[in-house]
Design a protein around this motif. Structure first.
Motif, mmCIF file in Angstrom:
data_model
loop_
_atom_site.group_PDB
_atom_site.id
_atom_site.type_symbol
_atom_site.label_atom_id
_atom_site.label_comp_id
_atom_site.label_asym_id
_atom_site.label_seq_id
_atom_site.Cartn_x
_atom_site.Cartn_y
_atom_site.Cartn_z
ATOM 1 N N GLY A 43 0.691 -1.260 0.029
ATOM 2 C CA GLY A 43 -0.107 0.081 0.023
ATOM 3 C C GLY A 43 0.730 1.111 0.093
ATOM 4 N N LEU A 44 0.176 2.301 -0.222
ATOM 5 C CA LEU A 44 0.735 3.435 -0.131
ATOM 6 C C LEU A 44 0.837 4.392 1.013
ATOM 7 C CD1 LEU A 44 -0.646 5.133 -3.499
ATOM 8 C CD2 LEU A 44 1.834 4.151 -3.008
ATOM 9 N N HIS A 45 1.334 3.345 2.218
ATOM 10 C CA HIS A 45 1.328 4.108 3.558
ATOM 11 C C HIS A 45 2.952 4.016 4.100
ATOM 12 C CE1 HIS A 45 -2.865 3.205 3.291
ATOM 13 N NE2 HIS A 45 -2.518 2.138 2.767
ATOM 14 N N GLY A 46 3.060 4.851 5.077
ATOM 15 C CA GLY A 46 4.364 4.870 5.534
ATOM 16 C C GLY A 46 4.691 6.019 6.534
ATOM 17 N N VAL A 47 5.963 5.957 7.226
ATOM 18 C CA VAL A 47 6.307 6.813 7.971
ATOM 19 C C VAL A 47 7.693 7.360 7.770
ATOM 20 C CG1 VAL A 47 6.789 5.170 9.815
ATOM 21 C CG2 VAL A 47 6.165 7.516 10.489
ATOM 22 N N ALA A 48 8.121 8.438 8.276
ATOM 23 C CA ALA A 48 9.436 8.872 8.195
ATOM 24 C C ALA A 48 9.864 9.789 9.208
ATOM 25 C CB ALA A 48 9.814 9.655 6.827
ATOM 26 N N ILE A 49 11.028 9.772 9.808
ATOM 27 C CA ILE A 49 11.491 10.571 10.751
ATOM 28 C C ILE A 49 12.460 11.744 10.234
ATOM 29 C CG2 ILE A 49 12.636 10.945 13.178
ATOM 30 C CD1 ILE A 49 9.728 9.459 13.021
ATOM 31 N N VAL A 50 12.248 12.861 10.073
ATOM 32 C CA VAL A 50 13.124 14.057 9.622
ATOM 33 C C VAL A 50 13.351 14.857 10.446
ATOM 34 C CG1 VAL A 50 11.930 13.583 7.327
ATOM 35 C CG2 VAL A 50 11.000 15.120 8.807
ATOM 36 N N GLU A 51 14.469 15.704 9.987
ATOM 37 C CA GLU A 51 14.809 16.883 11.050
ATOM 38 C C GLU A 51 14.741 18.112 10.195
ATOM 39 O OE1 GLU A 51 17.995 17.031 14.542
ATOM 40 O OE2 GLU A 51 18.630 15.956 12.877
ATOM 41 N N ALA A 52 14.345 19.242 10.788
ATOM 42 C CA ALA A 52 14.593 20.532 10.041
ATOM 43 C C ALA A 52 14.402 21.482 11.108
ATOM 44 C CB ALA A 52 13.201 20.810 9.133
ATOM 45 N N ASN A 53 15.021 22.615 10.486
ATOM 46 C CA ASN A 53 15.297 23.612 11.298
ATOM 47 C C ASN A 53 13.870 24.858 11.465
ATOM 48 O OD1 ASN A 53 17.701 23.036 12.417
ATOM 49 N ND2 ASN A 53 18.938 24.023 10.842
ATOM 50 N N ASP A 54 13.265 24.567 10.609
ATOM 51 C CA ASP A 54 11.940 25.546 10.398
ATOM 52 C C ASP A 54 10.761 24.822 9.693
ATOM 53 O OD1 ASP A 54 12.218 25.859 7.271
ATOM 54 O OD2 ASP A 54 14.166 26.404 7.802
ATOM 55 N N THR A 55 9.691 25.417 9.788
ATOM 56 C CA THR A 55 8.532 24.602 9.304
ATOM 57 C C THR A 55 8.238 24.915 7.838
ATOM 58 O OG1 THR A 55 7.075 26.712 10.044
ATOM 59 C CG2 THR A 55 7.204 24.767 11.416
ATOM 60 N N GLN A 56 8.865 26.086 7.163
ATOM 61 C CA GLN A 56 8.969 26.214 5.749
ATOM 62 C C GLN A 56 9.520 25.124 4.876
ATOM 63 O OE1 GLN A 56 11.178 30.074 5.486
ATOM 64 N NE2 GLN A 56 9.531 31.112 5.861
ATOM 65 N N SER A 57 10.630 24.546 5.487
ATOM 66 C CA SER A 57 11.102 23.368 4.773
ATOM 67 C C SER A 57 10.290 22.275 4.865
ATOM 68 C CB SER A 57 12.458 22.939 5.497
ATOM 69 O OG SER A 57 13.391 24.013 5.403
ATOM 70 N N MET A 58 9.603 21.980 6.017
ATOM 71 C CA MET A 58 8.642 20.912 6.106
ATOM 72 C C MET A 58 7.255 21.103 5.237
ATOM 73 S SD MET A 58 9.968 18.820 8.127
ATOM 74 C CE MET A 58 8.469 17.694 7.896
ATOM 75 N N THR A 59 6.986 22.601 5.041
ATOM 76 C CA THR A 59 5.881 22.682 4.045
ATOM 77 C C THR A 59 6.297 22.394 2.764
ATOM 78 O OG1 THR A 59 5.010 24.703 5.575
ATOM 79 C CG2 THR A 59 4.451 24.833 3.213
ATOM 80 N N ALA A 60 7.534 22.766 2.435
ATOM 81 C CA ALA A 60 7.971 22.260 1.105
ATOM 82 C C ALA A 60 7.663 20.983 0.796
ATOM 83 C CB ALA A 60 9.574 22.704 0.818
#
Length: 94
Positions: A43-60
């Protein structure tokens, strides 16, 4: 700051998601570091752990896949971070 990223996709988008992933390798946008990613079988399901310094990068990141996948993104705390926050909370109630 670490984030938990969960995604779910509809079967109708499966071929397009596969094509984009194979083309890009699922790379993250600038400013987002992938710490780990896991995909569910079948299926098209999953999870990732990421690191970012700002929410703009996460929005991208969300916008890059949002046309094909429903994404949920949450700030993530380590046990130590949570323990410190809970300690402050308990101390403030006394």
């Amino acid at each position: 700051m670490k984030f938990i990223v969960q995604w779910n996709g509809q079967p109708a988008n499966e071929n397009a998601v596969i094509e984009r992933f194979m083309k890009t390798g699922g790379r993250t946008p600038e400013g987002v570091t992938l710490l780990g990613r896991w995909h569910a079988i079948g299926g098209l399901h999953g999870v990732a752990i990421v690191e970012a310094n700002d929410t703009q990068s996460m929005t991208a990141m969300a916008l890059e896949w949002g046309d094909m996948l429903k994404m949920n993104i949450f700030p993530a705390l380590t046990d130590e971070d949570l323990g410190a926050a809970l300690g402050k909370h308990v101390a403030g109630r006394q």
